[in-house]
Design an enzyme around this catalytic site. Structure first.
Site, mmCIF file in Angstrom:
data_model
loop_
_atom_site.group_PDB
_atom_site.id
_atom_site.type_symbol
_atom_site.label_atom_id
_atom_site.label_comp_id
_atom_site.label_asym_id
_atom_site.label_seq_id
_atom_site.Cartn_x
_atom_site.Cartn_y
_atom_site.Cartn_z
ATOM 1 N N GLY A 16 0.774 -1.239 0.000
ATOM 2 C CA GLY A 16 0.000 0.000 0.000
ATOM 3 C C GLY A 16 0.805 1.288 0.000
ATOM 4 C CB SER A 17 4.250 2.272 -0.894
ATOM 5 O OG SER A 17 4.411 1.894 -2.240
ATOM 6 C CG MET A 94 -1.752 -8.137 -6.308
ATOM 7 S SD MET A 94 -0.861 -7.389 -7.694
ATOM 8 C CE MET A 94 -0.055 -8.827 -8.372
ATOM 9 N NE ARG A 95 -9.434 -11.970 -6.886
ATOM 10 C CZ ARG A 95 -9.403 -13.271 -7.109
ATOM 11 N NH1 ARG A 95 -8.285 -13.949 -6.967
ATOM 12 N NH2 ARG A 95 -10.476 -13.912 -7.511
ATOM 13 C CG HIS A 113 1.635 -1.772 -15.311
ATOM 14 N ND1 HIS A 113 1.371 -3.018 -14.771
ATOM 15 C CD2 HIS A 113 2.609 -1.948 -16.229
ATOM 16 C CE1 HIS A 113 2.159 -3.905 -15.359
ATOM 17 N NE2 HIS A 113 2.915 -3.288 -16.243
ATOM 18 C CB VAL A 148 -4.434 -7.748 -17.746
ATOM 19 C CG1 VAL A 148 -3.435 -8.333 -18.723
ATOM 20 C CG2 VAL A 148 -3.777 -7.461 -16.418
ATOM 21 C CD GLU A 178 4.887 2.257 -9.110
ATOM 22 O OE1 GLU A 178 3.821 1.989 -8.553
ATOM 23 O OE2 GLU A 178 5.760 1.400 -9.330
HETATM 24 C C1 GRF Z 1 3.283 -0.922 -7.553
HETATM 25 O O1 GRF Z 1 4.529 -1.104 -8.161
HETATM 26 C C2 GRF Z 1 2.211 -0.728 -8.578
HETATM 27 O O2 GRF Z 1 2.655 -0.067 -9.713
HETATM 28 C C3 GRF Z 1 1.822 -2.140 -8.926
HETATM 29 O O3 GRF Z 1 1.908 -2.856 -7.716
HETATM 30 C C4 GRF Z 1 2.818 -2.210 -6.851
HETATM 31 C C5 GRF Z 1 2.075 -1.914 -5.596
HETATM 32 O O4 GRF Z 1 2.915 -1.382 -4.595
HETATM 33 N N1 GRF Z 1 0.524 -2.174 -9.548
HETATM 34 P P1 GRF Z 1 2.253 -0.710 -3.328
HETATM 35 O O5 GRF Z 1 1.335 -1.740 -2.699
HETATM 36 O O6 GRF Z 1 1.522 0.503 -3.781
HETATM 37 O O7 GRF Z 1 3.409 -0.369 -2.414
#
Ligand code: GRF
Length: 221
Positions: A16-17, A94-95, A113, A148, A178
């Site tokens: 969840g960063s 992740m779903r 992504h 996807v 990100e």
């Molecule tokens: C991130 O790299 C995001 O781009 C990908 O999954 C990762 C999630 O990281 N979809 P976090 O849980 O936000 O730390």
């Protein structure tokens, strides 16, 4: 002008960063979205603990407790409606969503992504970028479509691949980008400045000087 903040749900599955980056940005009074709900399909997601500590409204919908995707999504949809959610931000969720759910949230659901889409859709993006020897990679925020990691691109950040990079060092560099890109992209969408017109989002006002060179011709390899 409608100045109401867009009620946003962040969907997570893990650390969840990116969620934390969105929550931090949304605390600014002028930010056009408010984080009204954090939902996770995994009860053990570390991000949930953080969200609860912050006093955010959280919801656990363990997908394993549902007979199928449709039942899971029906329950999620109920929760979204109960919280009057207007936008969904997927952040390490992740779903895969069914086409019906994706269509219902068309242009109101975004994802981040860790690659420059359409390159490296799917998993293990940094390993694959290193294996291909690309010199520039990055991250992408896009509207979600049924296929996807596809959909109109809202914003991208380019990140250099440095010699000696491992998947871990590259991942950390992209993740830092990100955390800057996702809040910006959410603000564009929530304020109506990244509307999807004909499957293409127009937002950039840059010139050629904005190019990222790796290696830099002026500095050498
Ligand atoms: C991130 O790299 C995001 O781009 C990908 O999954 C990762 C999630 O990281 N979809 P976090 O849980 O936000 O730390």
């Amino acid at each position: 002008m409608n100045t109401a903040k867009k009620r946003t749900c962040i969907l997570i599955s893990g650390r969840g960063s990116n969620m934390q980056a969105l929550v931090a940005a949304a605390r600014a009074p002028a930010f056009p979205a408010e984080i009204a709900l954090i939902a996770s399909n995994r009860p053990e997601a570390a991000g949930l603990t953080w969200a609860k500590e912050q006093g955010l409204r959280t919801l656990v919908l363990d997908h394993k407790a549902f007979a199928n995707c449709e039942d899971f999504e029906a329950r999620l949809q109920d929760a979204l409606e109960a919280s009057r959610i207007e936008l969904i931000a997927l952040a390490g969720f992740m779903r895969l969503m069914t086409p019906v759910f994706v269509e219902r949230w068309r242009d109101r659901m975004i994802n981040i992504h860790p690659s420059l889409l359409p390159s490296f859709r799917g998993l293990h993006t940094h390993e694959r970028a290193l294996a291909e020897g690309v010199k520039i990679t990055g991250c992408t925020v896009h509207f979600v479509r049924a296929e996807v990691d596809s959909g109109p691109i809202i914003a991208q950040a380019a990140v250099p691949v440095l010699s000696g990079d491992t998947p871990e060092t590259l991942s950390a560099r992209v993740l830092a980008a990100e955390h800057r890109l996702y809040p910006f992209a959410l603000s564009l969408v929530a304020s109506g400045r990244a509307a999807d017109t004909n499957e293409s989002v127009t937002t950039a006002r840059l010139n050629a000087k904005s190019a990222l060179f790796v290696p830099d011709p002026e500095k050498g390899p």
